[in-house]
Design an enzyme around this catalytic site. Structure first.
Site, mmCIF file in Angstrom:
data_model
loop_
_atom_site.group_PDB
_atom_site.id
_atom_site.type_symbol
_atom_site.label_atom_id
_atom_site.label_comp_id
_atom_site.label_asym_id
_atom_site.label_seq_id
_atom_site.Cartn_x
_atom_site.Cartn_y
_atom_site.Cartn_z
ATOM 1 N N CYS A 2 0.816 -1.348 -0.159
ATOM 2 C CA CYS A 2 0.067 -0.026 0.083
ATOM 3 C C CYS A 2 0.803 1.281 -0.028
ATOM 4 O O CYS A 2 2.104 1.087 0.386
ATOM 5 C CB CYS A 2 -0.975 0.191 1.175
ATOM 6 N N ARG A 27 4.044 0.087 -6.890
ATOM 7 C CA ARG A 27 3.938 -0.848 -5.652
ATOM 8 C C ARG A 27 2.924 -1.792 -5.675
ATOM 9 O O ARG A 27 3.024 -2.801 -5.175
ATOM 10 C CB ARG A 27 3.825 0.200 -4.308
ATOM 11 N N TRP A 74 -3.496 -2.362 -1.291
ATOM 12 C CA TRP A 74 -3.387 -3.456 -1.908
ATOM 13 C C TRP A 74 -4.174 -4.508 -1.002
ATOM 14 O O TRP A 74 -3.668 -4.444 0.282
ATOM 15 C CB TRP A 74 -1.976 -4.020 -1.871
ATOM 16 N N ASN A 98 -0.941 1.659 6.181
ATOM 17 C CA ASN A 98 -0.237 0.590 5.507
ATOM 18 C C ASN A 98 0.250 -0.402 6.662
ATOM 19 O O ASN A 98 0.471 -0.066 7.943
ATOM 20 C CB ASN A 98 1.109 1.121 4.942
ATOM 21 N N GLY A 99 -0.268 -1.915 6.160
ATOM 22 C CA GLY A 99 0.412 -2.712 7.093
ATOM 23 C C GLY A 99 -0.916 -3.827 7.501
ATOM 24 O O GLY A 99 -1.668 -3.793 6.840
ATOM 25 N N GLU A 485 14.263 -18.020 -11.488
ATOM 26 C CA GLU A 485 13.804 -16.664 -11.791
ATOM 27 C C GLU A 485 13.241 -16.430 -13.115
ATOM 28 O O GLU A 485 12.148 -15.733 -13.176
ATOM 29 C CB GLU A 485 15.416 -15.814 -11.609
ATOM 30 N N LYS A 489 9.402 -14.872 -13.360
ATOM 31 C CA LYS A 489 9.092 -13.667 -14.435
ATOM 32 C C LYS A 489 7.814 -14.050 -15.304
ATOM 33 O O LYS A 489 7.028 -13.081 -15.209
ATOM 34 C CB LYS A 489 10.287 -13.225 -15.115
ATOM 35 N N HIS A 508 12.801 -37.223 -12.106
ATOM 36 C CA HIS A 508 12.254 -37.609 -10.656
ATOM 37 C C HIS A 508 10.663 -37.040 -10.566
ATOM 38 O O HIS A 508 10.309 -36.568 -9.687
ATOM 39 C CB HIS A 508 13.267 -36.876 -9.701
ATOM 40 N N LYS A 607 5.174 -4.226 -5.400
ATOM 41 C CA LYS A 607 6.569 -4.078 -5.643
ATOM 42 C C LYS A 607 7.332 -4.175 -4.183
ATOM 43 O O LYS A 607 8.404 -4.851 -4.150
ATOM 44 C CB LYS A 607 6.805 -2.848 -6.084
#
Length: 612
Positions: A2, A27, A74, A98-99, A485, A489, A508, A607
């Site tokens: 947020c 963000r 968010w 926020n949080g 990675e 993405k 496997h 973000k």
């Protein structure tokens, strides 16, 4: 996560706050809102969706004022709806948060019993009602906030205004970042300094537990009830550094910025063909005793740490473990004596990574263990940098795209510098090895530029992924973390399910997934594992799989009917993970663009992850 922007000024602030929210869009968020105080009343606008919708609503309603708070949310508690959007209000009190308030259900039950009615599904609304309730006991906004803060359990940053206190704005930092912006006749709060750069370059970075009273001419910071002072920092940073610069998306711009970002990062530690004498000199007294390395990180930063494990153990013979912060902090880890704890975070505000740092510091102190903490971070003013013994800063500059690109490759470059430093200190890296690796590092920006020249070839390859639903990424050795990675993405921005595997693990289990509709991306650097990797590729082809290979130009891997190859310039095998990061970034980018997704702000993601 947020985003918060707030301010108190002589001028109208609606446009300033909206512009600040736009700077925070990177963000990740799903709703936005603003509350402004003028003529003794608070006017509020909230919208589910983008800041542009909020901006249009504010223009239509013509709300404005010289004191206000704004927010991008968010969702953590409650769906992304207008009712759940911030700011939340209780009477004449408006709050942005926020949080997470972990004990909100207990507080909510108590407030409902006292007659308060909740209009949202959020944990944040309890803060507005608690402040309103406290103001009934004492008509002092600062003291009311100070009274309720001890009752809030969790991590939070708060911005609070009250119509009956039109000349002050109260802010709180506890576990979630908050910065103050200083102006002339005006002062601001923000969850990120980027939001405030259009109005000031003078900042104060709040510390844990700080409660602040802002007026137009003054800032008072209280810590545990006592008035304290905090350093003022002036930033030499251009607002234009967060612009797209002619690129279609921030992510593409940041992919193309990697040669320069890596060059700048290398310049921190290298002088011609050797390490600088003063590189990380603050560690000269403590690093010689190091016998173990423990890397703690999340997401992309965790993948960077995985590459560093290979480097630590194979290059300099130093034992190294890598763990996800959210798991490490909850499993009662054994703290070994003489361990270097490396905490990797682009923002330096990652909640789980910070919590792991604080927990390990307590454990080490209780057990009287000798440890050293080091932050590897892109933000010099972050909590992680301030709370560790040592820090090594990447030079990526602002990274706006949610999917990390240049922050990742500069982390890899910085980690190699750190490995060279440790090897030199403990005598396991000789001069010839050092010079070979340093020369290879200096070649990296040039090789990455050559990879960027392959953009059209990679875009053509990406067209064969558009209709796919699943993808495998394969690598061996130091390319295995790059496979992870690459898969991250692709799933982040194109919403295609993707998994990265160590290629030797195919038999496997993952081979069961391979068929003629399953694209398999292979990272084929020219290292000692190449022949083993070729055998794994044969396993895929024998099951009808289609291979998409990023192969060293001297690998001997050829194009064929169901084997599509893009040739990558030869790089030193140890440095190759940095180089091979770029083609998988470009592949994911082009697939996402072709699928029409929101590349820079993918759904459900943020973000800077400042909550658990």
């Amino acid at each position: 996560m947020c985003g918060i922007v707030g301010g108190i000024a002589e001028r109208h602030l609606a446009a300033v706050l909206i512009e600040g929210l736009k700077k925070l869009e990177y963000r990740g968020y799903d709703s936005a809102g603003v509350a402004l105080l003028e003529n003794g009343q608070i006017a509020r606008a909230r919208e589910a969706g983008k800041v542009a919708l909020l901006e249009a609503s504010v223009k239509i309603s013509k709300i404005d004022g010289s004191i206000g708070i704004a927010h991008t949310r968010w969702a953590t508690h409650g769906k992304p709806t207008q009712d759940n959007a911030h700011p939340h209000m209780s009477g004449d009190v408006a709050v942005v948060h926020n949080g997470i308030i972990e004990n909100y259900q207990e507080l909510k039950a108590e407030l409902e019993q006292a007659g308060y009615v909740f209009l949202s599904q959020t944990d944040s609304e309890v803060v507005a009602h608690l402040v309103h309730q406290a103001l009934q006991q004492q008509n002092n906004l600062l003291k009311a906030v100070q009274a309720i803060v001890p009752r809030l359990h969790g991590a939070y940053a708060l911005g609070i205004i009250d119509a009956n206190h039109p000349d002050e704005l109260i802010a709180v930092r506890q576990g979630s970042p908050l910065v103050l912006g200083l102006g002339i006749g005006e002062n601001f709060i923000g969850s990120d300094q980027l939001a405030l750069l259009p109005v000031t370059n003078r900042f104060i970075y709040l510390e844990e537990g700080d409660i602040v009273r802002l007026t137009r001419s003054d800032i008072e910071i209280y810590h545990q009830g006592e008035l304290v002072s905090r350093a003022v920092n002036e930033l030499d940073i251009s607002v234009s550094s967060s612009d797209k610069g002619g690129f279609k998306h921030y992510m593409l711009k940041e992919i193309y910025e990697q040669p320069d970002a890596i060059q700048h990062t290398l310049s921190v530690g290298l002088d011609h063909d050797q390490l600088k004498d003063d590189f990380l000199s603050s560690g000269n007294a403590v690093l010689p005793a190091i016998q173990h390395v423990q890397i703690i990180a999340c997401g992309t930063s965790y993948h960077a740490g995985m590459v560093a494990k290979y480097w630590c153990e194979q290059l300099i013979g130093l034992s190294c473990q890598v763990e996800i912060a959210s798991e490490f902090r909850y499993r009662s880890p054994v703290v070994l004596n003489n361990t270097l704890f490396i905490y990797i975070s682009q923002s330096g505000e990652t909640a789980d990574t910070l919590a792991a740092l604080r927990d390990i510091d307590k454990r080490a102190a209780a057990a009287q263990k000798n440890i050293v903490s080091l932050a590897l971070c892109n933000v010099p003013t972050s909590s992680l940098v301030r709370e560790t013994d040592l820090h090594l800063l990447t030079q990526a500059g602002p990274e706006i795209g949610v999917a990390s690109t240049k922050a990742f490759t500069t982390q890899l470059a910085a980690l190699m510098l750190l490995v060279l430093k440790l090897g030199k200190i403990n005598g396991t890296l000789d001069d010839a090895q050092e010079q070979e690796l340093v020369q290879a590092l200096w070649q990296t920006p040039k090789i990455i530029n050559q990879c960027l020249a392959l953009d059209k070839d990679i875009e053509a390859m990406s067209r064969q992924f558009v209709e796919k639903r699943h993808t495998l990424f394969l690598g061996r050795g130091t390319q295995y973390p790059i496979a992870l990675e690459g898969a991250l993405k692709l799933k982040e921005i194109s919403y295609i399910h993707a998994e990265g595997y160590a290629a030797g693990e195919l038999k496997h289990g993952p081979l069961a997934l391979v068929d003629n509709d399953m694209p398999v991306v292979v990272l084929a650097a020219n290292d000692f594992m190449l022949d083993k990797l070729k055998s794994n590729m044969q396993e895929v082809q024998a099951r009808g799989g289609e291979l998409f290979v990023f192969a060293d130009e001297h690998s001997g891997i050829a194009n064929s009917d169901r084997q599509h190859v893009v040739y990558i310039p030869t790089a030193n095998a140890w440095i190759a993970p940095i180089v091979y990061s770029v083609p998988v970034q470009l592949l994911s980018y082009h697939v996402a663009v072709l699928r029409g997704t929101d590349v820079d702000q993918p759904r459900n993601l943020a973000k800077s992850v400042t909550v658990e």
